[in-house]
Design a protein around this motif. Sequence first.
Motif, PDB file in Angstrom:
ATOM      1  N   PRO A  32       0.873  -1.357  -0.226  1.00 14.22           N
ATOM      2  CA  PRO A  32       0.147   0.071  -0.099  1.00 14.22           C
ATOM      3  C   PRO A  32       0.834   1.304   0.077  1.00 14.22           C
ATOM      4  O   PRO A  32       0.584   2.227  -0.599  1.00 14.22           O
ATOM      5  N   ILE A  33       2.081   1.162   0.702  1.00 19.63           N
ATOM      6  CA  ILE A  33       2.826   2.352   0.803  1.00 19.63           C
ATOM      7  C   ILE A  33       3.380   2.662  -0.685  1.00 19.63           C
ATOM      8  O   ILE A  33       3.498   3.779  -1.253  1.00 19.63           O
ATOM      9  N   PHE A  34       3.916   1.384  -1.308  1.00 15.92           N
ATOM     10  CA  PHE A  34       4.312   1.675  -2.720  1.00 15.92           C
ATOM     11  C   PHE A  34       3.207   2.155  -3.651  1.00 15.92           C
ATOM     12  O   PHE A  34       3.516   2.848  -4.399  1.00 15.92           O
ATOM     13  N   ARG A  35       1.995   1.803  -3.375  1.00 13.31           N
ATOM     14  CA  ARG A  35       0.979   2.138  -4.062  1.00 13.31           C
ATOM     15  C   ARG A  35       0.602   3.846  -4.091  1.00 13.31           C
ATOM     16  O   ARG A  35       0.359   4.480  -5.096  1.00 13.31           O
ATOM     17  N   VAL A  36       0.974   4.132  -3.019  1.00 17.58           N
ATOM     18  CA  VAL A  36       0.579   5.723  -2.730  1.00 17.58           C
ATOM     19  C   VAL A  36       1.575   6.283  -3.503  1.00 17.58           C
ATOM     20  O   VAL A  36       1.543   7.439  -4.349  1.00 17.58           O
ATOM     21  N   ALA A  37       3.088   5.902  -3.541  1.00 16.91           N
ATOM     22  CA  ALA A  37       4.100   6.384  -4.192  1.00 16.91           C
ATOM     23  C   ALA A  37       3.939   6.222  -5.647  1.00 16.91           C
ATOM     24  O   ALA A  37       4.225   7.282  -6.511  1.00 16.91           O
ATOM     25  N   ALA A  38       3.385   5.330  -6.275  1.00 18.00           N
ATOM     26  CA  ALA A  38       3.096   5.039  -7.669  1.00 18.00           C
ATOM     27  C   ALA A  38       2.000   6.047  -8.163  1.00 18.00           C
ATOM     28  O   ALA A  38       2.041   6.443  -9.137  1.00 18.00           O
ATOM     29  N   SER A  39       1.104   6.317  -7.312  1.00 21.39           N
ATOM     30  CA  SER A  39      -0.089   7.338  -7.446  1.00 21.39           C
ATOM     31  C   SER A  39       0.654   8.537  -7.906  1.00 21.39           C
ATOM     32  O   SER A  39      -0.043   9.335  -8.698  1.00 21.39           O
TER      33      SER A  39
END
Lengths: 128, 274
Positions: A88-95
């Motif tokens: 999920p942390i990676f998801r925020v960065a990718a967003s």
Amino acid sequence: MENNESKSVPKESHALVVEDIISQSLRWGVVISAIIIAAGLVFYLLTGDSGYPAGFFPTSIPQVFKDVVHFKSFAIIDLGLLLLIATPIFRVAASIIAFIFDRDRPYVVITTYVLAMLILSLLLRKAE
Amino acid sequence: MALLIFTGSILAGIVGALLGLGGGIIIIPVLTLLLNIDIRYAIGASIVSVIATSSGAAAAYIRDRITNIRIGMFLEMATTTGAITGAYLGGLISPHYLYIIFAVVLGYSTLAMFKRRNLELPEGVVAHPLAKKLKLEGSYYDQVLNRQVAYTSTGVYEGFGIMYGAGVISGLLGIGNGIFKVMAMDMFMKLPMKVSTATSNFMIGVTAAASASIYFARGDIHPAIAAPVALGVVIGATLGTRLMVRLRNTTLRKIFVPVLLYVSLQMLLKGLRG
């Protein structure tokens, strides 16, 4: 599942790029971590050996990395669990990258704020 | 044992994906009551299950264009800030009062959701000024109604406020809080139920990820327990997403009401008993 996509043809195809980047980053995070967790679990169930003394398992990231190299089954499972937690942390960065790509300035700011809060909360909790 | 945990987790994943909750409601009782596992490890596994449900279900709901990513991101500002506030407030407020306050809020929303149980889609929603500006609106293809459903959001400030509260609780009590998130989107922002549960799924992983790292370092995430939970939940969440698109919004509400009632009673008991 595939047939939904043709039905929901959107007006702005631009925003869909953002959605696809986020959806893909989540999917890959889940798939890769599930494969690693499954491999570690099968290995543990087959050998009956966790790689550690009874009642002990690794609780720090450096230790997990060190022991994965030695094929300790609990360390393999933990590597997968850590990847899952990071998804999920990676998801925020990718967003953030996706919204930059979309030139959606308000959402670049919003998402950066969310990532900053996440990192801050990680740092605060570490300090406890 | 691993097989039992795995099977229970599939169920938790299905329910979690359907309702936008982490699945802890099922995971914790299955592990502690049925399998006699230490509550510490049950909570650690439950945090992992929140992340697994969230990431697994969200990937599918985003692909199906049901999740509203912008609404999710916007509200995550409130939940992450709330979580940090909660971590600070920890020593200041007695959790007893908090449990009671939240039990009352949830009890009230149970009633409100029950009254709206036959409402398929929100009607007569007047868009909030911010809804246009920040694109807090959208549309999704509803397989059951067999048409594209367009929606917008109202009550943005109220929704944001409840989300902040939800974040504070996560920070204080270390629980997933999907229930408050769905409630804020359904009751205050008047989003379609499917959009609310899908967007809640998208959001819960972020707050849980922040707390999961501390649980890991504390040694609460036991590999032999968390591994079958994670795998079962991922499979369950995948099944749950396929089921959800085929259900009516009214059916989702009817499943949600008893869960809401159960959690509010549980919170009330915790608050009274301490």
